[in-house]
Design an enzyme around this catalytic site. Structure first.
Site, PDB file in Angstrom:
ATOM      1  N   TYR A 126       0.845  -1.186   0.000  1.00  0.00           N
ATOM      2  CA  TYR A 126       0.000   0.000   0.000  1.00  0.00           C
ATOM      3  C   TYR A 126       0.886   1.244   0.000  1.00  0.00           C
ATOM      4  CZ  TYR A 126      -4.235  -2.671   0.938  1.00  0.00           C
ATOM      5  OH  TYR A 126      -5.298  -3.535   0.828  1.00  0.00           O
TER       6      TYR A 126
ATOM      7  N   HIS B  89     -12.293   3.843   5.004  1.00  0.00           N
ATOM      8  CA  HIS B  89     -11.156   2.961   4.738  1.00  0.00           C
ATOM      9  C   HIS B  89     -10.795   2.079   5.933  1.00  0.00           C
ATOM     10  CE1 HIS B  89     -10.733   5.974   1.509  1.00  0.00           C
ATOM     11  NE2 HIS B  89     -10.184   4.980   0.835  1.00  0.00           N
TER      12      HIS B  89
ATOM     13  N   ARG C 211      -4.556   7.466  -9.938  1.00  0.00           N
ATOM     14  CA  ARG C 211      -3.854   6.303  -9.397  1.00  0.00           C
ATOM     15  C   ARG C 211      -4.575   5.048  -9.863  1.00  0.00           C
ATOM     16  NH1 ARG C 211      -6.192   3.725  -4.953  1.00  0.00           N
ATOM     17  NH2 ARG C 211      -4.154   2.970  -4.276  1.00  0.00           N
TER      18      ARG C 211
ATOM     19  N   ASN D 140      -5.850   1.262  -8.753  1.00  0.00           N
ATOM     20  CA  ASN D 140      -6.132   0.291  -7.708  1.00  0.00           C
ATOM     21  C   ASN D 140      -6.458  -1.024  -8.398  1.00  0.00           C
ATOM     22  OD1 ASN D 140      -6.490  -0.642  -5.069  1.00  0.00           O
ATOM     23  ND2 ASN D 140      -8.682  -0.228  -5.127  1.00  0.00           N
TER      24      ASN D 140
ATOM     25  N   GLU E  66      -8.848  -0.410 -11.377  1.00  0.00           N
ATOM     26  CA  GLU E  66      -9.621   0.829 -11.320  1.00  0.00           C
ATOM     27  C   GLU E  66      -8.701   2.014 -11.585  1.00  0.00           C
ATOM     28  OE1 GLU E  66     -12.887  -0.568  -7.928  1.00  0.00           O
ATOM     29  OE2 GLU E  66     -11.314   0.882  -7.419  1.00  0.00           O
TER      30      GLU E  66
ATOM     31  N   TYR F 265      -8.219  -9.290   2.031  1.00  0.00           N
ATOM     32  CA  TYR F 265      -9.039  -8.091   1.855  1.00  0.00           C
ATOM     33  C   TYR F 265      -9.506  -7.948   0.408  1.00  0.00           C
ATOM     34  CZ  TYR F 265     -10.164  -3.146   1.290  1.00  0.00           C
ATOM     35  OH  TYR F 265     -10.792  -1.967   0.960  1.00  0.00           O
ATOM     36  N   LYS F 266      -8.628  -8.272  -0.529  1.00  0.00           N
ATOM     37  CA  LYS F 266      -8.981  -8.162  -1.945  1.00  0.00           C
ATOM     38  C   LYS F 266      -9.835  -9.329  -2.422  1.00  0.00           C
ATOM     39  CE  LYS F 266      -5.163  -5.176  -3.409  1.00  0.00           C
ATOM     40  NZ  LYS F 266      -5.981  -4.101  -3.991  1.00  0.00           N
TER      41      LYS F 266
END
Length: 332
Positions: A34, A184, A215, A217, A257, A308-309
């Protein structure tokens, strides 16, 4: 919205090119952590029109018509910013894509035409009753991007409105009204423990109008499903169990994304645009460098991030597939 037929079908076509040539591969190296990987947005544009436009706009409309509450939410105090966003995007669309969109103005009386869809809408700018939907909802039905509005008040960022049809397992209905750090909070501890969450928040708070940022993701998903909302988990979640090393190339997709951030000069809030791209592992593996990089990233990735993903349960299947592809290319 009225139909228009003044522009020929030929003029409304979108040029096509192989997905592998235009896919935004998100990795620059062989590992992932991250970070605030934002970069200045050179184009300055919120929107991109890709060959998937018609399919994705149709899907957006279906989602908004069938389960509006989970795909669009807003507070009334966001209306001024919604009009600002509508104006900003409409002007961009007619400037960047004059063959696809046009806008006529007579004072506050506007006529917006989407020649790709053959639609026309007359409305009075600033008058909610003159549009069939709220301004953010209306313009969101004409662009591929999801559109999120973050209001800034008293040194905080709040989720004040959003058209979110293609979420990566989060919900605008749940997050509406939350502060940035609350939104978040589900991100793994490595994000908050390092202080990165606060640094990203401070970065956004300091953004200036006219200097947008972008950015990438990423995550991994099953099948080319854009709508991976929590509300529809029963439809897409169980498909994870179907993945094997043999079928991963067809079933598993890298989801990227393209996230773009804009300071709105009048409302002083933030527009957060999200354009989601999908590519199957079979298509991605046509690029040998990408295949090796993705293999190295997944080999190195921390378990809390993979969990998490949402792909930790079948990560080993993906790795085996990628390993086989690398071996195949090495033997040629």
């Amino acid at each position: 919205m009225a139909k228009v037929d003044t522009i020929s079908v030929q003029k409304g076509k979108i040029p096509n090119s192989p997905l592998i040539d235009r896919f935004p591969f998100p990795f620059k190296g062989d590992f992932y952590r991250y970070s605030n990987n934002s970069e200045p947005l050179v184009s300055g544009n919120v929107t991109d029109i890709t060959p998937e436009y018609f399919e994705e706009i149709e899907l957006k409309k279906q989602i908004l018509d069938n389960r509006k509450k989970s795909a669009f939410q807003s507070f009334s105090h966001s209306f001024e910013a919604q009009w600002e966003i509508l104006e900003m995007i409409m002007h961009e669309m007619v400037s960047e894509y004059p063959n696809y969109f046009s806008l006529s103005k007579d004072g506050d009386n506007w006529i917006f035409r989407n020649h790709l869809l053959g639609e026309e809408q007359s409305f009075t700018f600033g008058n909610l009753s003159s549009l069939p939907y709220e301004p953010l909802d209306f313009i969101g039905r004409h662009v591929q991007e999801d559109l999120i509005y973050l209001g800034q008040r008293d040194g905080e960022l709040y989720m004040d409105a959003g058209s979110l049809c293609f979420p990566a397992n989060w919900s605008i209905a749940f997050d509406l009204g939350m502060k940035f750090l609350e939104i978040h909070s589900p991100v793994p501890h490595s994000f908050s423990r390092s202080g990165l969450a606060e640094k990203v928040r401070s970065f956004i708070l300091r953004m200036e109008a006219g200097n947008p940022w972008t950015r990438f993701n990423w995550t991994v998903t099953i099948e080319p499903i854009l709508d991976t909302a929590p509300e529809t988990f029963d439809e897409w979640g169980p498909k994870k169990d179907n993945v094997t090393a043999d079928n991963a190339g067809q079933l598993v997709f890298l989801r990227v994304e393209d996230q773009r951030l804009f300071r709105l000069p009048r409302s002083n809030g933030i527009l957060f645009g999200i354009h989601t791209h999908l590519i199957s592992l079979d298509e991605m593996s046509e690029n040998q460098q990408w295949t090796k990089q993705f293999y190295n990233v997944l080999t190195d990735i921390q378990n809390d991030i993979a969990e998490y993903k949402g792909f930790i349960s079948y990560k080993d299947k993906i790795l085996k597939y990628l390993e086989n592809k690398i071996e195949e290319s090495s033997s040629i």
